[in-house]
Design a protein around this motif. Structure first.
Motif, PDB file in Angstrom:
ATOM      1  N   GLY A   6       4.975  54.554  29.418  1.00  0.00           N
ATOM      2  CA  GLY A   6       4.931  55.043  28.042  1.00  0.00           C
ATOM      3  C   GLY A   6       6.286  55.545  27.573  1.00  0.00           C
ATOM      4  N   GLU A   7       6.957  56.322  28.430  1.00  0.00           N
ATOM      5  CA  GLU A   7       8.292  56.819  28.101  1.00  0.00           C
ATOM      6  C   GLU A   7       9.277  55.662  27.953  1.00  0.00           C
ATOM      7  OE1 GLU A   7       8.177  61.113  30.458  1.00  0.00           O
ATOM      8  OE2 GLU A   7       8.654  59.279  31.576  1.00  0.00           O
ATOM      9  N   PHE A   8       9.173  54.708  28.870  1.00  0.00           N
ATOM     10  CA  PHE A   8      10.066  53.550  28.841  1.00  0.00           C
ATOM     11  C   PHE A   8       9.820  52.722  27.578  1.00  0.00           C
ATOM     12  CE2 PHE A   8      11.444  49.296  30.388  1.00  0.00           C
ATOM     13  CZ  PHE A   8      12.738  49.621  30.743  1.00  0.00           C
ATOM     14  N   SER A   9       8.565  52.576  27.205  1.00  0.00           N
ATOM     15  CA  SER A   9       8.215  51.856  25.987  1.00  0.00           C
ATOM     16  C   SER A   9       8.836  52.528  24.766  1.00  0.00           C
ATOM     17  CB  SER A   9       6.694  51.794  25.836  1.00  0.00           C
ATOM     18  OG  SER A   9       6.321  51.257  24.591  1.00  0.00           O
ATOM     19  N   ASN A  10       8.712  53.829  24.675  1.00  0.00           N
ATOM     20  CA  ASN A  10       9.304  54.574  23.552  1.00  0.00           C
ATOM     21  C   ASN A  10      10.820  54.472  23.555  1.00  0.00           C
ATOM     22  OD1 ASN A  10       6.863  55.484  22.456  1.00  0.00           O
ATOM     23  ND2 ASN A  10       6.852  57.317  23.724  1.00  0.00           N
ATOM     24  N   LEU A  11      11.409  54.584  24.713  1.00  0.00           N
ATOM     25  CA  LEU A  11      12.861  54.563  24.845  1.00  0.00           C
ATOM     26  C   LEU A  11      13.447  53.200  24.463  1.00  0.00           C
ATOM     27  CD1 LEU A  11      15.301  56.281  25.783  1.00  0.00           C
ATOM     28  CD2 LEU A  11      14.893  55.383  28.069  1.00  0.00           C
ATOM     29  N   THR A  12      12.776  52.136  24.879  1.00  0.00           N
ATOM     30  CA  THR A  12      13.302  50.783  24.649  1.00  0.00           C
ATOM     31  C   THR A  12      12.762  50.139  23.373  1.00  0.00           C
ATOM     32  OG1 THR A  12      11.545  49.788  25.995  1.00  0.00           O
ATOM     33  CG2 THR A  12      13.638  50.344  27.112  1.00  0.00           C
ATOM     34  N   GLN A  13      11.769  50.789  22.758  1.00  0.00           N
ATOM     35  CA  GLN A  13      11.123  50.236  21.559  1.00  0.00           C
ATOM     36  C   GLN A  13      10.465  48.889  21.859  1.00  0.00           C
ATOM     37  OE1 GLN A  13      10.910  52.042  18.434  1.00  0.00           O
ATOM     38  NE2 GLN A  13      11.383  53.501  20.046  1.00  0.00           N
ATOM     39  N   ILE A  14       9.881  48.780  23.038  1.00  0.00           N
ATOM     40  CA  ILE A  14       9.131  47.599  23.451  1.00  0.00           C
ATOM     41  C   ILE A  14       7.731  48.074  23.821  1.00  0.00           C
ATOM     42  CG2 ILE A  14       8.950  45.741  25.157  1.00  0.00           C
ATOM     43  CD1 ILE A  14      11.999  45.809  25.357  1.00  0.00           C
ATOM     44  N   SER A  15       6.737  47.387  23.288  1.00  0.00           N
ATOM     45  CA  SER A  15       5.358  47.824  23.520  1.00  0.00           C
ATOM     46  C   SER A  15       4.995  47.753  24.995  1.00  0.00           C
ATOM     47  CB  SER A  15       4.386  46.962  22.712  1.00  0.00           C
ATOM     48  OG  SER A  15       4.292  45.665  23.260  1.00  0.00           O
ATOM     49  N   ILE A  16       4.035  48.566  25.373  1.00  0.00           N
ATOM     50  CA  ILE A  16       3.540  48.555  26.750  1.00  0.00           C
ATOM     51  C   ILE A  16       2.989  47.170  27.083  1.00  0.00           C
ATOM     52  CG2 ILE A  16       1.742  49.482  28.276  1.00  0.00           C
ATOM     53  CD1 ILE A  16       2.205  52.217  26.916  1.00  0.00           C
ATOM     54  N   TYR A  17       2.289  46.569  26.137  1.00  0.00           N
ATOM     55  CA  TYR A  17       1.752  45.219  26.321  1.00  0.00           C
ATOM     56  C   TYR A  17       2.888  44.241  26.660  1.00  0.00           C
ATOM     57  CZ  TYR A  17      -0.269  40.687  25.215  1.00  0.00           C
ATOM     58  OH  TYR A  17      -0.666  39.376  25.264  1.00  0.00           O
ATOM     59  N   THR A  18       3.985  44.301  25.906  1.00  0.00           N
ATOM     60  CA  THR A  18       5.112  43.401  26.136  1.00  0.00           C
ATOM     61  C   THR A  18       5.781  43.700  27.473  1.00  0.00           C
ATOM     62  OG1 THR A  18       5.463  43.148  23.765  1.00  0.00           O
ATOM     63  CG2 THR A  18       7.316  42.577  25.194  1.00  0.00           C
ATOM     64  N   LEU A  19       5.893  44.964  27.824  1.00  0.00           N
ATOM     65  CA  LEU A  19       6.475  45.318  29.124  1.00  0.00           C
ATOM     66  C   LEU A  19       5.651  44.733  30.265  1.00  0.00           C
ATOM     67  CD1 LEU A  19       7.513  49.024  28.496  1.00  0.00           C
ATOM     68  CD2 LEU A  19       9.037  47.060  28.802  1.00  0.00           C
ATOM     69  N   ARG A  20       4.343  44.805  30.137  1.00  0.00           N
ATOM     70  CA  ARG A  20       3.476  44.229  31.174  1.00  0.00           C
ATOM     71  C   ARG A  20       3.634  42.710  31.227  1.00  0.00           C
ATOM     72  NH1 ARG A  20      -1.288  48.290  29.660  1.00  0.00           N
ATOM     73  NH2 ARG A  20      -0.760  49.943  31.128  1.00  0.00           N
ATOM     74  N   TYR A  21       3.787  42.086  30.061  1.00  0.00           N
ATOM     75  CA  TYR A  21       4.035  40.642  30.008  1.00  0.00           C
ATOM     76  C   TYR A  21       5.369  40.317  30.688  1.00  0.00           C
ATOM     77  CZ  TYR A  21       5.537  36.143  28.166  1.00  0.00           C
ATOM     78  OH  TYR A  21       6.015  34.872  28.049  1.00  0.00           O
ATOM     79  N   TYR A  22       6.406  41.074  30.369  1.00  0.00           N
ATOM     80  CA  TYR A  22       7.710  40.850  30.989  1.00  0.00           C
ATOM     81  C   TYR A  22       7.620  41.005  32.509  1.00  0.00           C
ATOM     82  CZ  TYR A  22      10.229  40.938  26.509  1.00  0.00           C
ATOM     83  OH  TYR A  22      10.702  40.663  25.254  1.00  0.00           O
ATOM     84  N   GLU A  23       6.832  41.961  32.948  1.00  0.00           N
ATOM     85  CA  GLU A  23       6.651  42.145  34.381  1.00  0.00           C
ATOM     86  C   GLU A  23       5.936  40.930  34.982  1.00  0.00           C
ATOM     87  OE1 GLU A  23       4.525  45.230  37.507  1.00  0.00           O
ATOM     88  OE2 GLU A  23       4.798  45.867  35.431  1.00  0.00           O
TER      89      GLU A  23
END
Length: 119
Positions: A6-23
């Protein structure tokens, strides 16, 4: 410093959904805490900013994935990564030149209308 997803999402302005996709696509591989929760570092912040820049310059996701794979292999792939970036830079310069040409033609047309309308 470590960041939760959540913190990383806010910091990078990338949604949690997108972060999980990138992972899932192996673009980013966060560390995990003992409880299994994702844990992102400052290095991950810098890497995500670079990924965003590549995306903003229209590098295809498959190319970004290839770059990420090479990056994960370490310093021995620096030459190959540099070559990828050089090729991308060439393509980007061509797009910029074409966009500048379009802008010039639009400006010409606007100036024409200004001249005709003001008469």
């Amino acid at each position: 410093m470590d960041y939760s997803i959540g913190e990383f999402s806010n910091l990078t302005q990338i949604s949690i959904y997108t972060l999980r996709y990138y992972e899932k696509e192996n673009l980013i591989i966060p560390n995990r805490k003992q409880n299994g929760r994702r844990c992102y570092s400052e290095t991950d912040v810098s890497w995500m900013q670079f990924i965003k820049r590549l995306k903003d310059t229209q590098m295809p996701i498959k190319e970004i994935q290839k770059y990420a794979e090479l990056r994960a292999l370490g310093d021995s792939t620096m030459n190959e990564r540099m070559e990828m970036l050089i090729k991308h830079r060439i393509a980007l310069k061509k797009k910029i030149a074409k966009s500048n040409e379009h802008l010039e033609k639009l400006n010409d047309k606007i100036n024409y209308y200004k001249g005709v309308i003001l008469l």
